[in-house]
Structure formats: structure tokens, C-alpha cells
Motif scaffolding. Sequence first.
Motif: not given
Length: 610
Positions: A326-336
Motif C-alpha cells: 500500500g502506497i499509504a504505508n510507505r512511511d512504514r517501509f525502510v529500505l535496507a
Amino acid sequence: MHGRAGAAVAVAVALVAAVVLCAAGPSLGRDRAAAAPAVLLKGTSAVAPATAVLLRGASAAAPATAVLLKGTSAAAPALAGSWRSRAAVEWEARRGQPIDPHPIWSFVMPPAAAPVPRTPEALGFLPSWNVGKTTFHLERLTTIAYFSVPVDADGTLGGAGYWGTPTLAPVLDAAHAAGVRVVLTVSCFDGATLGALLASPTARAKAVSGLVDAVTAAGGDGVNVDFEGLPSAAKADFVTFVGQLKAALDAALATSYVTVDTPAIDWSGTYDYDGLALAGDGLIVMGYDYYWSGGDPGPVAPLAAADATSRLSLTWTLDDYDTWGGIANRDRFVLALPLYGYDWPVAADVVPGASTGDASARTYAECGRRAAAAGGWRWDAVSATPWLGYLDGGSPRQLWCENLDSLTAKVALAAGRHLGGVAYWALGYEEDSDEPWVALDRSYPPPVEPVPDETTPDSAADVPADVPTDAPADAPVEAVGDIAGDTGWFDVAAGDDTAVPDVVEAAPDAPGEASGDVGLADEGTPVDVVPVDVVLVDVVPMKDVGDGAARADDGTASADPGADPVGRSGGGCAAMPRANRPIAGVLMLAALCCLVRSRRRAGPRGPACP
């Protein structure tokens, strides 16, 4: 006439497609079972294909367009199930090593004495074997994840190395003094063990209880969950486990931090991205090993697809997370991102190359030393990755790694998509280099500590006599200062009762020229202001180069992860030929029809976590 007839035919075709799509019903939903593009292993052919690996949502019954995997061959296929992350490989190789009872600690502390809230996330994994070999940049880190404690099928935790011992206490003390979280990573890399653990409520409860005890006893702040090789049957149980762990830690700590490590490519769709993101505090997307030690040479973390045999890359991965998380959850995705690379023996110094054996892993610092000895890096522009070819005893080798420029480009990808932040595997691999933190600063500037105004009166006695000192608390503020340039931080959660003004970015009158001051209305009447994001874009004509990547007219890769892959410079109806507008309307109706039918058949979706 011909144009209208053509449009009518197109509308008729679109209507037929809409009927077919709607008839598919829930097969287009999250757990769809209809055919998706099958992935054939590299070195196979349509006449004698090797074992196929299916993309998320695919089925073996109806394979479609083939996409070749990197680094595999028909003779020795590399199945997705045999892939293991760098963390898993190193853990298995080093887990029996004794701990150093007297490690040497090195910290870079924030300039301010008081902690300054920092955002976005900057997480660093601290493997047990790098304890005492790491410089902790506490002025930029937000979370340290100690790696790791294993968990068994019955929920029993294994040995945690330094965690919970006086040896690691200085790290927790310094981190907390700087406002940095320290969490414990729990790991399991065996599918059968995970299946048994997650399927049993008793085992889950035992694991949750053990983790809460381990975190609270050590003074930690949460848990990072690294479960790799998850069986499909454990998909829902894993979400349940993360939700239970988060609830238990919140109850014990008041506020906890729980994250889940998730793969760059979820081959069989076993990780419920949005469910996991909402059950905890976020996902750490392991954006590495696109080319791995057992395959052919190539970029470990390509920004865009590195060659025509595959479309897989960091950009593809983040698109996949938009779709399933979900695009709305992007702030919950952290790119390692990786602080390591691979060094392959190769048949010849060409790109793309062919390996003649397994690669050796090299740390970020080792890569830099080898590049300096070879006279510098060569650069792969498409993947935004440095590499070099060299001779070792007369035999050619290729090294693909990261450097300041590549990390800068990949951190910028995360920032441009408004992700929650970035992570690095692993702390210590950079040794004394500050390049990973410089790359972070370039896209995420560090917080600025407010500088006291020396002209501000220190007490009421210093206030001029004609200035009232008994103004009501809700009196309007006449000026907020240079809002457009203010990057200060306010620690409201820590008890700072300072009013936090809304930050407003006004559209400039001209590039580089700010428009009028932002203030309050006459006679102290507040103005309702809605914060807006303003982005100045230099428009460069794009064109398609045939591999799905957009390029500017000068041949460079588009830096915008959202760039149109076929090179269109506009969007919406204004950029659409008139004859195609009815088609767009019909397709929109078709999408609405599918959504309604999917909801009707699948039923409403329940909450992601308890």
C-alpha cells in the motif's frame, strides 16, 4: 470519420476486456490464483525449460511471459528457496564464535547535550561479530538492532551473545543518551521451524514472553524480527505473532518499536506486507543480493534493472511494495542497503560477465581498499553501482560493491518515494569511513539544534517597561520567523510545551525566489493554513530505450523512480489523445467493477492486527 470509427472499435474491444476482467472476480485480489508471469531460470529455453520459479500471485497452471533470473543455469538451477540473505549466511557461519569480553567502543555523539528527535529512520544492524569493531554514529542513527537471538520451534530462545550482558551496556547507555533506540533482533532461517513455531499458539506465546523478558532485562526498546524462508501456510500466523509481540512489548515498555525484515522479492507471496506493516511499526525491506554469491557477477543492489535478462531492482521492489503493502504505508517501509559487495572469479573482464565459481563477500571498507589499489572504480550507470575488474594471480575477477555515489543514489530513491527511512547491513563493515552517513545527509539533512537568540531577555527583569509581561497564554503570535528556512525540531513528547507552528511552504514566484512572508491576519486573527508540498521540476524530454527504463535525451537514466517507463513527459487526460479518452473511461469502469465484485465475493477484510 475514420478516427471516430477507430474509437468506436477501441471502445468495443475495451468493453469485451472489461467483461473478461470482471468475470475473473477475486482472482485479481491479494490472494489471486490466476496466472502471473512465470520466471524461467537463466540458461533455459522454451524447448527444455528448467524448474520455473513463480512471481507473487502466480500459478504453475498457466505460465505467461518469461523473465530470466540472474546467476542461474540449466545445469545447476538456483531455486528461490535455496537463496539465503547475507545476514543468514553470516549468522550460520559465525554463531558459535566466542564473544570478546573487553570490546573497544567508539561513539560519535550528537553535538547537543539533550537528545534531538530525528526522522526519518536510520537503522543500523549490529551483528555480534562486529561488536567492538564499530564506530556508532549516534548523531545520525535512530535505531541500533543487535543481531541476533535465535528462536526454536517450541518458542525457546537461544543464546543472545552480548545482549543482556554488562559488556553491551555502554552501547545502550550511550545510545539512550543520544535519543537512539536499541532493539534485539530475533532470527530464524528454517522454514520447517517457522511453520511449527507460528502454527502453535503455545509456542508463539512462549516466544513472545521470552522476548519481552530479554528486552526489558537489558533495558532495550523493542524487537526486530528476521524470519526468512516463511512457509505459505504460516502467512496469517506470522501477522498474528507480530501483533501479539507488539502488544506485549507496549504493555511492558509503554512504547516499543517492533519491525519485521522482509525480502526484496517475495517469490511465493508468503509475506503479508500491509498486514505485517500495520501489526508492528514497519518493515525493513532487505534491498540486496539481487546478484548473489552463487550466481553471475552484477550489482548487489541495482537502482534499476542492470541487464535485459531481468527487470528486478530496487525500483521494482519498491513498486511491488506499493502494490502489496500500500502506497499509504510507505512511511512504514525502510529500505535496507548493503555495506558489502561480492568478488567473483570470471571468465573474462566483460559486463555482463560469467562467473567461474562462487563469489567471496567483501565489506564496504575492503571494497574501497581494493578499488584504490586498482586505480579507482568503474561505473555502471543503469544500476548506479561501482565495479572493477582485476587480475588475481593471472585470473580475472570482478568486484561489485557500493561507494558514496551509489549509496547517495539509493538513499535518494528512498527519500524520493517518501519511505520511512533507510537501514544498513551492517554496522562495522564501513570501518572508519563516514560515507554511509554522508549519503544519508545528502537526502535526509540532519536535524538542526535551535540556536538561542542572544538578544532574547533572560528574565522578566530584562523586559522593557512598556512591554506587558502578563499576556494571556493564548495571545496570538505576531511572527514565527523564517518558516521556509526553519528546520528546527521540537520535542513535544518529552514535555516541551512550546507551541509548534505549522510549517508552510509557499509556491515561489520564480525559481529560487520566495514569495511573500507567511504570517497572521490583521488584528491577530489566525489564518487557517494547509501545509503543501511544493516541488520544482526541471522537465527533460524522455524516450524509451527498449529495456523498460526511462532515459533523458542525453542518455542518462531518469532519477525519478516514478518516471513514465515509455518516456511520456505528461500525464492525465491532457496528455491523452482524444480518441483514447473513451477507452480510459471504460477501463476505469472495469476496474470499479472488479473491485466491487472482489469485495462482494471475498467479503470485507478484517483488522490487520488485534
